[in-house]
Design a protein around this motif. Structure first.
Motif, PDB file in Angstrom:
ATOM      1  N   ALA A   1      70.174 -67.136   8.481  1.00  0.00           N
ATOM      2  CA  ALA A   1      69.820 -65.897   7.785  1.00  0.00           C
ATOM      3  C   ALA A   1      70.389 -65.876   6.368  1.00  0.00           C
ATOM      4  N   VAL A   2      69.611 -65.321   5.456  1.00  0.00           N
ATOM      5  CA  VAL A   2      70.096 -65.131   4.084  1.00  0.00           C
ATOM      6  C   VAL A   2      71.035 -63.923   4.067  1.00  0.00           C
ATOM      7  N   VAL A   3      72.155 -64.084   3.376  1.00  0.00           N
ATOM      8  CA  VAL A   3      73.142 -63.006   3.224  1.00  0.00           C
ATOM      9  C   VAL A   3      73.319 -62.749   1.734  1.00  0.00           C
TER      10      VAL A   3
ATOM     11  N   PRO B   1      80.380 -54.906 -10.126  1.00  0.00           N
ATOM     12  CA  PRO B   1      80.016 -55.638  -8.915  1.00  0.00           C
ATOM     13  C   PRO B   1      79.293 -56.947  -9.199  1.00  0.00           C
ATOM     14  N   ASN B   2      79.497 -57.925  -8.327  1.00  0.00           N
ATOM     15  CA  ASN B   2      78.723 -59.169  -8.362  1.00  0.00           C
ATOM     16  C   ASN B   2      77.938 -59.258  -7.060  1.00  0.00           C
ATOM     17  N   LEU B   3      76.831 -59.986  -7.125  1.00  0.00           N
ATOM     18  CA  LEU B   3      75.949 -60.112  -5.973  1.00  0.00           C
ATOM     19  C   LEU B   3      75.479 -61.553  -5.919  1.00  0.00           C
ATOM     20  N   ALA B   4      75.542 -62.182  -4.736  1.00  0.00           N
ATOM     21  CA  ALA B   4      75.104 -63.584  -4.651  1.00  0.00           C
ATOM     22  C   ALA B   4      74.421 -63.856  -3.320  1.00  0.00           C
ATOM     23  N   PRO B   5      73.259 -64.529  -3.367  1.00  0.00           N
ATOM     24  CA  PRO B   5      72.633 -64.944  -2.110  1.00  0.00           C
ATOM     25  C   PRO B   5      73.317 -66.182  -1.556  1.00  0.00           C
ATOM     26  N   MET B   6      73.449 -66.230  -0.254  1.00  0.00           N
ATOM     27  CA  MET B   6      73.960 -67.440   0.409  1.00  0.00           C
ATOM     28  C   MET B   6      73.380 -67.461   1.817  1.00  0.00           C
TER      29      MET B   6
ATOM     30  N   THR C   1      74.658 -67.013 -11.956  1.00  0.00           N
ATOM     31  CA  THR C   1      76.055 -66.920 -11.522  1.00  0.00           C
ATOM     32  C   THR C   1      76.769 -65.832 -12.310  1.00  0.00           C
ATOM     33  N   GLY C   2      77.737 -65.218 -11.678  1.00  0.00           N
ATOM     34  CA  GLY C   2      78.587 -64.252 -12.366  1.00  0.00           C
ATOM     35  C   GLY C   2      79.656 -64.948 -13.196  1.00  0.00           C
ATOM     36  N   ARG C   3      79.778 -66.281 -13.055  1.00  0.00           N
ATOM     37  CA  ARG C   3      80.795 -67.018 -13.818  1.00  0.00           C
ATOM     38  C   ARG C   3      80.407 -67.093 -15.295  1.00  0.00           C
ATOM     39  N   ASP C   4      81.385 -66.864 -16.175  1.00  0.00           N
ATOM     40  CA  ASP C   4      81.171 -66.977 -17.615  1.00  0.00           C
ATOM     41  C   ASP C   4      82.424 -67.601 -18.226  1.00  0.00           C
TER      42      ASP C   4
END
Ligand SMILES: Cc1cc2nc3c(=O)[nH]c(=O)nc-3n(C[C@H](O)[C@H](O)[C@H](O)COP(=O)(O)O)c2cc1C
Length: 205
Positions: free
Chosen positions: A15-17, A28-33, A83-86
C-alpha cells in the motif's frame, strides 16, 4: 518452469503511504512511500535517510501515516520526484528530484490538525494513523536505508469505512487502498474468497 532473474527492485506490491512530518521551521512535509508493513499496533517503514521525512522523524519522533484511496493517484503523481530537502542531495538531483517546500499545496491536499502528534493529517486520506517513532534500524549497512519502527497511537477512518454494527472494524470490502506494484499503481480488484482467518480477528459481516 521457473527462471532465475536479477530484478533491480523487489516491490511485489504494497500500500502507498503518505507520511506527514514537521520540518525544523514548523512547516509540514509530505512524502509518498510504500515500503511499509504492519505488525500488531506498529508499522515498519523502509526509507532512505537522505529524505527530509527521515530527518524530520528522527528529530520530532512523530508522524502521521495517511493512506490514500485509489482516487488520489493524481496527488501522488504530483509529489513524485520532489523532496523537502534543500539543497537536494546529489544522488537525488541526478535522478531528477527537485526541492519543494509546499508539498500539500502542490498535491492539492489539505492539512488538518492531529490529536496526538504535531504533524498534520491529510484531510483527503480516508485512513490517518498518528504514530510515534520507537526505533531506527540500519538496513543493508553501509547504505543510507533505514527501517523506522513506529507505534500507531491513534487511528482515524472515514465513517463510511466502518463495518456495519462493528464501529471498531474496518470493512475490507469498502476500503480501496492504492497499491504500488513494482513502480506502477494498482487498486485491489475484487475479493477472491472469504478467509478462515477473518473470524479469528473479528466480524466479517
Ligand atoms: C509511490 C511511491 C512510493 C515510494 N516509496 C518509497 C519508499 O518506500 N521508501 C523511500 O525511501 N522512498 C520512497 N519513495 C520516494 C520518496 O517519496 C522520495 O524519496 C521523496 O523525495 C521523499 O520526500 P522527502 O525527501 O521530502 O521526505 C516513493 C515514492 C513514490 C512516488
Amino acid at each position: 518452469m521457473h527462471v532465475v532473474i536479477e530484478p533491480k527492485i523487489l516491490y511485489f506490491g504494497s500500500a502507498v503511504v503518505l507520511i506527514s512530518t514537521l520540518n525544523e521551521d514548523g512547516t509540514p512535509n509530505l512524502a509518498p512511500m510504500s515500503s511499509a508493513w504492519w505488525l500488531n499496533q506498529s508499522c515498519m517503514l523502509g526509507m532512505s535517510s537522505k529524505s527530509q521525512t527521515v530527518q524530520n522523524l528522527q528529530r520530532e519522533r512523530e508522524c502521521v501515516l495517511n493512506l490514500p484511496s485509489t482516487d488520489f493517484v493524481h496527488a501522488i503523481d504530483q509529489l513524485t520526484l520532489l523532496t523537502g530537502r534543500d539543497p537536494v542531495p546529489e544522488s537525488k538531483a541526478k535522478r531528477g528530484y527537485q526541492h519543494e517546500a509546499d508539498k500539500f499545496g502542490i498535491a492539492g491536499l489539505t492539512p488538518m490538525p492531529s490529536h496526538h502528534v504535531r504533524a498534520p493529517r491529510v484531510l483527503e486520506c480516508p485512513v490517518q494513523l498518528e504514530a510515534t517513532l520507537m526505533n531506527v534500524h540500519a538496513v543493508e549497512d553501509p547504505s543510507s536505508l533505514v527501517a523506522l519502527e513506529v507505534r500507531i497511537q491513534k487511528v482515524h477512518i472515514e465513517e463510511h469505512l466502518q463495518m456495519d454494527g462493528h464501529p471498531n472494524y474496518v470493512d475490507p470490502s469498502k476500503w480501496k487502498p492504492m497499491i504500488m506494484n513494482f513502480c506502477e499503481y494498482f487498486g485491489l480488484d475484487h475479493q477472491l474468497s472469504s478467509s478462515r482467518l477473518a473470524p479469528v480477528f473479528g466480524p466479517t459481516t
